[in-house]
Design an enzyme around this catalytic site. Structure first.
Site, short mmCIF file in Angstrom:
data_model
loop_
_atom_site.label_atom_id
_atom_site.label_comp_id
_atom_site.label_asym_id
_atom_site.label_seq_id
_atom_site.Cartn_x
_atom_site.Cartn_y
_atom_site.Cartn_z
CE LYS A 86 9.56 43.43 29.82
NZ LYS A 86 9.72 43.54 31.21
CE LYS A 139 16.99 43.37 33.04
NZ LYS A 139 16.67 43.81 34.34
CE LYS A 164 11.87 36.51 32.08
NZ LYS A 164 12.87 37.48 33.08
P1 ATP Z 1 13.75 41.52 31.06
O1 ATP Z 1 13.19 42.55 30.34
O2 ATP Z 1 15.06 41.08 30.89
O3 ATP Z 1 12.56 40.33 31.15
P2 ATP Z 1 13.06 43.15 33.11
O4 ATP Z 1 13.59 44.63 32.76
O5 ATP Z 1 11.41 43.24 32.96
O6 ATP Z 1 13.70 41.99 32.80
P3 ATP Z 1 13.68 43.83 36.15
O7 ATP Z 1 14.82 44.30 35.54
O8 ATP Z 1 13.45 43.12 37.26
O9 ATP Z 1 13.16 42.99 34.94
O10 ATP Z 1 12.52 45.07 35.90
C1 ATP Z 1 12.64 45.90 37.02
C2 ATP Z 1 11.33 46.87 36.96
O11 ATP Z 1 11.19 47.69 35.57
C3 ATP Z 1 10.04 46.39 37.10
O12 ATP Z 1 9.24 47.19 38.02
C4 ATP Z 1 9.58 46.21 35.66
O13 ATP Z 1 7.93 46.11 35.83
C5 ATP Z 1 9.97 47.32 35.00
N1 ATP Z 1 10.03 47.55 33.54
C6 ATP Z 1 10.83 46.44 32.94
N2 ATP Z 1 10.66 46.50 31.67
C7 ATP Z 1 9.82 47.86 31.31
C8 ATP Z 1 9.21 48.67 30.36
N3 ATP Z 1 9.56 48.25 29.14
N4 ATP Z 1 8.39 49.57 30.49
C9 ATP Z 1 8.20 50.09 31.99
N5 ATP Z 1 8.65 49.15 32.84
C10 ATP Z 1 9.33 48.21 32.85
#
Ligand code: ATP
Ligand code: LTN
Length: 333
Positions: free
Chosen positions: A197, A200, A115
């Protein structure tokens, strides 16, 4: 004799529209755990300030995330669904735990490194101490288990270390939490670049499926998803990362193992497989989207859920915080 239910804590940031990765990696597991465990599912609004936010949008997204929790099937009478900033104990415990965290531990966090590389104009203190606030979230509720995607494993490891460190100095205070990471769906990858990964915050909309995408968009995005050389639907993360990712997605929505998916698509082409994945995902999301629209419109109900649940959360959290304050030597009445 009544057996006490174990406690679960998890959180999602209201930082944007959630993706299929968030759904399969986190939310879907939340709903499956709600009967067996005593669950706290938090909307971690304080964490989002580590990246600049528009205040009105942030407020709207917190409501939207609650509507989505409900739409995915989380029962507000069975689970404590609440907003992090409504319970001041999170910030208070975070300060204390920060005094027991070494700079070196925080410097090693891969999310901080990623980040800060992506937001070079705003590498703030909150981005650095983010995992300490996450540890406070979890430890306040004496959580036994934390359902998360694989990307959060390192943060959970820090929470465990902090709990053990504090317990060693002051005696048993915190439960040391275990991660709950489901194989296959724990790391859903980008549809166009399966080496990273699904996120969003990605600039390319074809990389992710949003939970609010229309059926048409979902099917189209899967049609465009990159596949690998060869033509068989076979699980091999190294040789076939694109196909393996689609297999993880299909397996998660249909509750099938990789072997089960291989069997179902034996002899079929990539194109048929991608169409089937798109349709299966659209089918699973359709009822969630309908309920999401209904809940989003009922602001009075959302406020009622938040107000009631923040009181329940506060009661549990303040018990732990009081114990911590006594142990570190503060005057407590
Ligand atoms: P960003 O992708 O913007 O960095 P994020 O989606 O990782 O944000 P959160 O919205 O807080 O951050 O994530 C919520 C949950 O979703 C967490 O438990 C995270 O591990 C899970 N998660 C996020 N992306 C994935 C993915 N691609 N596959 C599986 N789990 C995910
Ligand atoms: N850091 C997590 C969100 C998060 C969380 C938590 C997850 C904040 N506090 C406590 C589980 C438990 C993320 O970025 N996905």
């Amino acid at each position: 004799m009544e057996i006490k239910k174990k406690t679960i804590f998890s959180g999602i940031q209201p930082s944007g529209t959630l993706t299929l990765g968030n759904y399969l990696g986190a939310l879907k597991n939340f709903t499956e755990l709600q009967d067996e465990y005593n669950c706290y599912y938090c909307i971690v609004d304080m964490h989002t300030l580590t990246v600049r936010q528009d205040p009105e949008k942030l407020r709207e997204r917190s409501y939207s995330l609650l509507a989505l929790y409900l739409a995915c099937g989380l029962d507000p009478d069975k689970n404590v669904l609440f907003v992090q900033s409504h319970v001041p104990c999170h910030a208070e415990l975070s300060w204390i735990l920060g005094c027991y965290t070494y700079m070196g531990e925080l410097q090693r966090m891969t999310q901080f490194k990623d980040k800060s590389a992506r937001h070079q104009d705003n590498i703030n203190g909150g981005l650095f101490t983010y995992p300490v606030l996450m540890a406070a979230d979890i430890l306040l509720y004496q959580a036994d288990m934390v359902p998360i995607g694989a990307d959060q494993k390192q943060h959970l490891e820090l929470a465990r270390n902090l709990a053990e460190r504090f317990n060693n100095i002051y005696g048993e205070t915190f439960i040391v939490p275990e991660p709950f990471i489901r194989g296959g769906s724990a790391r859903i990858m980008s549809l166009q670049e399966p080496s990273k990964k699904m996120s969003k915050s990605d600039a390319n909309v074809n990389n992710f499926i949003l939970l609010t995408d229309t059926r048409d968009d979902i099917v189209k995005k899967f049609k465009k998803a990159v596949t690998d050389s060869g033509s068989e639907v076979r699980y091999d993360e190294n040789e076939k990362p694109g196909i393996s990712n689609l297999m993880n997605i299909y397996g998660a929505v249909k509750n099938l193992t990789a072997a089960g998916v291989e069997k179902e698509f034996e002899g079929l082409r990539y194109g048929d497989f991608k169409k089937a994945v798109g349709e299966a995902v659209a089918d699973v999301l359709a009822p969630v989207q309908d309920r999401y629209r209904e809940f989003s419109e009922d602001r009075a109900f959302l406020d009622k859920v938040l107000k009631r649940n923040s009181e329940i959360a506060f009661e549990a959290a303040s018990k732990t915080l009081k114990d911590v304050y006594e142990k570190v030597g503060f005057i407590v009445y």
